[in-house]
Design an enzyme around this catalytic site. Structure first.
Site, PDB file in Angstrom:
ATOM      1  N   HIS A 157      26.421  81.499  41.058  1.00 31.59           N
ATOM      2  CA  HIS A 157      25.860  82.328  39.968  1.00 31.59           C
ATOM      3  C   HIS A 157      26.959  82.941  39.092  1.00 31.59           C
ATOM      4  CE1 HIS A 157      21.988  82.261  42.212  1.00 31.59           C
ATOM      5  NE2 HIS A 157      22.780  82.356  43.260  1.00 31.59           N
ATOM      6  N   SER A 278      44.529  80.623  15.743  1.00 33.60           N
ATOM      7  CA  SER A 278      43.562  81.053  14.739  1.00 33.60           C
ATOM      8  C   SER A 278      44.276  81.224  13.407  1.00 33.60           C
ATOM      9  CB  SER A 278      42.941  82.381  15.175  1.00 33.60           C
ATOM     10  OG  SER A 278      42.478  83.108  14.051  1.00 33.60           O
ATOM     11  N   LYS A 284      45.679  84.674  18.879  1.00 37.42           N
ATOM     12  CA  LYS A 284      44.737  83.779  19.571  1.00 37.42           C
ATOM     13  C   LYS A 284      45.383  82.542  20.175  1.00 37.42           C
ATOM     14  CE  LYS A 284      40.925  84.142  20.047  1.00 37.42           C
ATOM     15  NZ  LYS A 284      39.698  83.923  19.280  1.00 37.42           N
ATOM     16  N   GLU A 291      36.410  73.191  24.743  1.00 35.35           N
ATOM     17  CA  GLU A 291      35.146  73.477  24.049  1.00 35.35           C
ATOM     18  C   GLU A 291      34.570  72.214  23.414  1.00 35.35           C
ATOM     19  OE1 GLU A 291      35.552  78.056  22.575  1.00 35.35           O
ATOM     20  OE2 GLU A 291      36.922  76.624  21.679  1.00 35.35           O
TER      21      GLU A 291
END
Ligand code: ARG
Length: 500
Positions: A157, A278, A284, A291
């Site tokens: 979980h 970024s 970043k 992704e």
């Protein structure tokens, strides 16, 4: 342009019609395959005396010309010729005239021809995906071997569950990907059958030898039933399904990479070469590749759904619907291979933050199950009762802002439940390293069990890599065999001198 099939037509197809129907882009990947398939077919026709050896020689000569010109780019596929088959046949007819070139298509249809081309191409591309996968599996196993003792939290979980080892975590993916390989291999084996000779749907009245064609093309066997095979695209759906399932495994690995590289987890850090920044936020370091891999699982699922929907409800026999199998198949093969390779790069360069993993493994009661087991084993409590006791203790420690690292307080709370545990003993029971070593069941996170499983998975990987190398070899041997016959005939030799 007058079509080779245009006899019964008074006019050429409207350009609107041809633009809609042609399949040049998808077919451009199968030029060499179409030529190889045609060579095998022509050799068989001559061997069966359906055409003469002189006719074979002329056909092979112009197929050779087509091979060279398409390979060098001096000739490209013409849209107005509809597909790769008509383009290649046109080279023959232009070069050798209908008298010779016009005989190649005896006892053959584009319906069986297109399946040959797709299968020949798919075979090699599936091996490319399997080889890329072997690379990723190798990286995972190699990294796992070095961390069979290092602990990290295991999750259910997405909540701390029980401590596991880093080697256990990484080898879990190697274990899953071994099954993904099996599915690719299954898809390869079922695709590796020869359709040529089914002709349009019903076979032919010429005395063809379908086995010889299968042999020249390196297929395992003939797919016999002409009506079944001619519209069958289950081999495409199966390859896509194997890739879709593989992509779903990869998407989990990708997701864990994204999650574990966050500031909140800080369990892994991406190598600079496999991270992106970024344009506005200077600090970043984004897991863009993971992704994209996560998202691209959707591309491959979509391609599978597209093909299943294309197949569904088509009457048996050939339907033009099935032309639409190739773009999704090529796209999924490219996408899957690239995703596997990029994740191999991400994982091989990933920094594992072992101290942080160790810290998290001990910070949030992941050893509670082992404490409950201890009450069962050493204190005669039924498991349900010890679960309740440990649950109470965890609840109390949480209220006090403490955890099992406060061994003193944990011991006190146990005493309140009538359980005496020496301090050292308790410290050992809640120590993640001790807990992973205490696991003893088959397939557990115990370091020795993990080492054993890694060794097993490495053997499976070697076997799979050997399978792929052998499959490539059989394909190459069949190609060489056909090439040798082609050369000999073109140079004026006769079929009788050829090993067939
Ligand atoms: N481009 C077609 C395909 O991919 C080739 C077969 C065409 N057959 C036909 N009967 N029109 O399926």
């Amino acid at each position: 342009m007058k079509q080779l099939w245009g006899g019964r037509f008074d006019s050429d197809p409207a350009s609107l019609a041809m633009n809609y129907a042609e399949s040049i882009e998808a077919d451009s990947r199968m030029v060499a395959e179409d030529i190889w398939g045609s060579e095998a077919h022509a050799i068989m026709l001559a061997r069966q005396e359906i055409i003469t050896e002189e006719e074979l020689r002329q056909i092979l000569k112009y197929l050779e010309l087509a091979r060279e010109e398409f390979a060098q780019g001096t000739r490209t596929l013409k849209r107005e010729l509809e597909d790769v088959h008509m383009n290649v046949e046109t080279v023959l007819i232009e070069g050798a005239g209908k008298e010779y070139g016009g005989k190649l298509h005896t006892a053959r249809s584009r319906n069986d021809q297109v399946i040959v081309d797709s299968k020949l191409h798919l075979r090699t591309r599936l091996l490319d995906v399997a080889d890329a996968l072997a690379q990723l599996r190798g990286v995972l196993l190699e990294r796992a071997t070095n961390h069979t003792e290092d602990v990290m939290p295991g999750y259910t979980h997405t909540q701390h569950a029980q401590p596991i080892t880093v080697g256990f975590w990484l080898s879990a993916y190697a274990s899953a990907l071994a099954r993904d390989h099996e599915r690719l291999q299954g898809a390869f084996n079922r695709a590796n059958t020869s359709p040529l000779g089914a002709c349009a749907l019903a076979g032919t009245s010429f005395p063809t030898d379908r086995r010889l064609v299968a042999k020249l093309l390196g297929f395992d066997r003939v797919h016999e039933h002409a009506l079944d095979l001619i519209g069958a695209r289950d081999f495409v759906a199966e390859a896509l399904s194997a890739m879709a399932i593989l992509m779903s495994t990869l998407s989990k690995l990708a997701q864990e990479t994204v999650l574990y590289s966050t500031y909140e987890f800080r369990m892994v850090e991406l190598d600079d070469a496999f991270a992106f920044g970024s344009s506005i936020m200077p600090q970043k370091k984004n897991a863009c590749l993971a992704e994209l891999a996560r998202a691209r699982a959707g591309n491959v699922f979509g391609r599978l759904m597209q093909v299943l929907t294309m197949i569904k409800g088509t009457p048996i026999g050939y339907n033009r619907d099935v032309q639409e199998d190739k773009p999704p198949l090529w796209e999924a093969l490219d996408c899957t291979e690239a995703t596997v390779l990029v994740l191999a790069g991400v994982v091989s360069t990933l920094e594992l933050k072992l101290e942080r993993m160790r810290e998290l493994a001990g910070a949030n009661f992941s050893t509670a199950t082992e404490l409950a087991n201890c009450l069962v084993r050493d204190h005669g409590r039924p498991f349900r009762e010890s679960h309740e006791i440990v649950g109470n203790i965890v609840g109390q420690l949480c209220k006090e802002g403490k955890n099992f690292n406060d061994v003193e307080r944990t011991g006190e709370l146990l005493r309140e439940h009538g359980i005496e545990l020496a301090r050292d003993e308790l410290a050992a029971v809640v120590d993640p390293e001790r807990v992973v070593r205490a696991q003893r069941s088959l397939g557990s996170t115990n370091p020795r069990e993990v080492q054993r499983m890694i060794a097993d998975l490495s053997r499976t990987l070697d076997r799979d890599a050997n399978w792929s190398a052998a499959a490539r070899q059989r394909i190459a041997a069949a190609q060489t065999h056909t090439r040798e016959i082609v050369q000999r005939i073109i140079e004026g030799g006769s079929l009788a001198e050829c090993r067939l």
